[in-house]
Design a protein around this motif. Structure first.
Motif, PDB file in Angstrom:
ATOM      1  N   THR A 319     -41.420 -31.846   4.075  1.00  0.00           N
ATOM      2  CA  THR A 319     -41.970 -32.349   2.824  1.00  0.00           C
ATOM      3  C   THR A 319     -43.347 -32.974   3.028  1.00  0.00           C
ATOM      4  OG1 THR A 319     -39.717 -32.784   2.044  1.00  0.00           O
ATOM      5  CG2 THR A 319     -41.521 -33.845   0.861  1.00  0.00           C
ATOM      6  N   ALA A 320     -43.511 -33.761   4.088  1.00  0.00           N
ATOM      7  CA  ALA A 320     -44.806 -34.370   4.369  1.00  0.00           C
ATOM      8  C   ALA A 320     -45.858 -33.302   4.661  1.00  0.00           C
ATOM      9  CB  ALA A 320     -44.679 -35.332   5.554  1.00  0.00           C
ATOM     10  N   PHE A 321     -45.477 -32.282   5.407  1.00  0.00           N
ATOM     11  CA  PHE A 321     -46.420 -31.203   5.708  1.00  0.00           C
ATOM     12  C   PHE A 321     -46.831 -30.467   4.437  1.00  0.00           C
ATOM     13  CE2 PHE A 321     -47.065 -26.669   6.624  1.00  0.00           C
ATOM     14  CZ  PHE A 321     -48.165 -26.743   7.483  1.00  0.00           C
ATOM     15  N   GLN A 322     -45.877 -30.179   3.572  1.00  0.00           N
ATOM     16  CA  GLN A 322     -46.193 -29.476   2.334  1.00  0.00           C
ATOM     17  C   GLN A 322     -47.098 -30.303   1.434  1.00  0.00           C
ATOM     18  OE1 GLN A 322     -42.265 -28.730   0.903  1.00  0.00           O
ATOM     19  NE2 GLN A 322     -41.906 -27.003   2.263  1.00  0.00           N
ATOM     20  N   LEU A 323     -46.796 -31.596   1.302  1.00  0.00           N
ATOM     21  CA  LEU A 323     -47.625 -32.450   0.457  1.00  0.00           C
ATOM     22  C   LEU A 323     -49.037 -32.589   1.014  1.00  0.00           C
ATOM     23  CD1 LEU A 323     -45.069 -35.258  -0.479  1.00  0.00           C
ATOM     24  CD2 LEU A 323     -45.856 -33.360  -1.902  1.00  0.00           C
ATOM     25  N   ARG A 324     -49.157 -32.699   2.330  1.00  0.00           N
ATOM     26  CA  ARG A 324     -50.486 -32.803   2.943  1.00  0.00           C
ATOM     27  C   ARG A 324     -51.265 -31.500   2.754  1.00  0.00           C
ATOM     28  NH1 ARG A 324     -53.087 -35.983   6.595  1.00  0.00           N
ATOM     29  NH2 ARG A 324     -54.641 -34.990   7.932  1.00  0.00           N
ATOM     30  N   PHE A 325     -50.593 -30.385   2.959  1.00  0.00           N
ATOM     31  CA  PHE A 325     -51.253 -29.092   2.780  1.00  0.00           C
ATOM     32  C   PHE A 325     -51.700 -28.906   1.332  1.00  0.00           C
ATOM     33  CE2 PHE A 325     -50.998 -24.534   1.780  1.00  0.00           C
ATOM     34  CZ  PHE A 325     -51.904 -24.037   2.700  1.00  0.00           C
ATOM     35  N   ALA A 326     -50.849 -29.301   0.395  1.00  0.00           N
ATOM     36  CA  ALA A 326     -51.202 -29.177  -1.017  1.00  0.00           C
ATOM     37  C   ALA A 326     -52.349 -30.111  -1.377  1.00  0.00           C
ATOM     38  CB  ALA A 326     -49.982 -29.471  -1.883  1.00  0.00           C
ATOM     39  N   ARG A 327     -52.364 -31.321  -0.824  1.00  0.00           N
ATOM     40  CA  ARG A 327     -53.438 -32.257  -1.124  1.00  0.00           C
ATOM     41  C   ARG A 327     -54.769 -31.724  -0.618  1.00  0.00           C
ATOM     42  NH1 ARG A 327     -51.551 -36.183   1.444  1.00  0.00           N
ATOM     43  NH2 ARG A 327     -50.217 -36.926  -0.242  1.00  0.00           N
TER      44      ARG A 327
END
Length: 332
Positions: A319-327
């Protein structure tokens, strides 16, 4: 900051000829911010009705979530068998065993395989269906309901239905494939080590596509129609409008579906339990099903709790990786 109050008049006649005006000296006062000197118990008592309404939810959360979480952490440091009275403290032994457990590694790979296949396929088909049912078609409400119906169908019922469809002797899949001369003999969908996981993925895609369709449909209806009108005036075709308007405007919706889809797929259990029981030869054993085996087949709650925290940290990292990538994508 100190300010002077208006001059206060004393008892005099203000009319002409009836006396002399006298003014008292100005008094200074402080206009600093008022401080609430009420004690904490007094403030709690003043808002007691709000705390009474919050109390049931807080108690339920504390007993069934917070206390259970703390107890699960305690279990990871013990060899906690539910059928043996002795529950010795083992320290970090459960974590060391997990790191060298080949079956656990296999369950992680199976879970990643399931997530990596089911989530993108469900989202792609959901987007396609959302684009179709967003068109001004006749009976589109019927189509929306039909496509969303698998989502509200109980998962156990769906898994049993698909297990019948996959049956090697009287399943409809083999029947129609044989009639169409696509296969020469019946396929053992759920017993073949190469077909079992794709069969479960196909069932999961069927059950989850409707949710992606509804979320994408909401995102499509939030896109301003003026953007499409301007693109048509500039000569943009349907594919160009899809590429340069629809897909970029659906980026927050896609992020939401990716995060929710990965979290859900990493916790896949029902269809595995009903359709394959982790077989054949552990080819469909996922992390949650492996956790279930240690908890309710081998009765080792300590090791099962350790596996649960491993799944939690995996979900946290994804989840953290996805949110960082999306940001980073939004900022670009």
């Amino acid at each position: 900051m100190a300010t002077a109050e208006p001059l206060a008049r004393t008892e005099t006649d203000v009319a002409p000829g009836r006396g002399r005006r006298r003014w008292s000296r100005p008094r200074l006062r402080s206009e600093g911010p008022r401080t609430n000197r009420r004690s904490l118990p007094a403030r709690v008592w003043k808002e007691r009705s709000a705390y009474v309404f919050l109390l049931p939810g807080v108690l339920i959360f504390s007993v069934f979530t917070l206390a259970a979480l703390i107890f699960a952490v305690y279990l990871t440091f013990h060899r906690w068998s539910i059928i043996e009275p002795d529950k010795p403290f083992v320290g970090l032994q459960n974590y060391r065993d997990m790191m060298h457990d080949k079956q656990f590694t296999g369950s992680v790979l199976n879970t990643i395989y399931f997530s990596g296949a089911s989530v993108p396929i469900s989202m792609a088909i959901g987007l396609l269906l959302a684009l179709l049912v967003n068109l001004p078609l006749r009976f589109r409400g019927v189509f929306r309901t039909a496509f969303y119906l698998p989502v509200v169908t109980p998962f156990v019922v769906s898994a049993i239905l698909w297990k019948w469809l996959y049956n090697g002797d009287y399943g409809l899949f083999n029947y129609y494939l044989l009639k169409a001369h696509i296969i020469d003999g019946p396929l053992l969908w759920l017993s073949d080590k190469n077909l079992a996981m794709p069969a479960v993925i196909l069932m999961s895609v069927w059950a989850g596509t409707g949710f992606s369709m509804v979320v994408y449909l909401a995102g499509l209806q939030a896109i301003p129609e003026e953007l499409y009108e301007s693109a048509r005036l500039d000569g943009a075709g349907a594919l160009q409008r899809l590429r340069y308007i629809t897909i970029p405007m659906l980026r927050p919706t896609t992020l939401f579906l990716v995060v929710m889809g990965v979290i859900s797929s990493l916790q896949v259990f029902t269809q595995i339990f009903v359709m394959t029981s982790g077989g054949p030869v552990n080819r469909t054993t996922t992390m949650v099903y492996y956790m279930y085996l240690w908890a309710f087949k081998y009765f080792d709650m300590g090791y099962a709790s350790t596996l649960a925290f491993a799944l939690f940290f995996m979900l946290l990292v994804f989840t953290a990786f996805q949110l960082r990538f999306a940001r980073q994508g939004f900022e670009a």
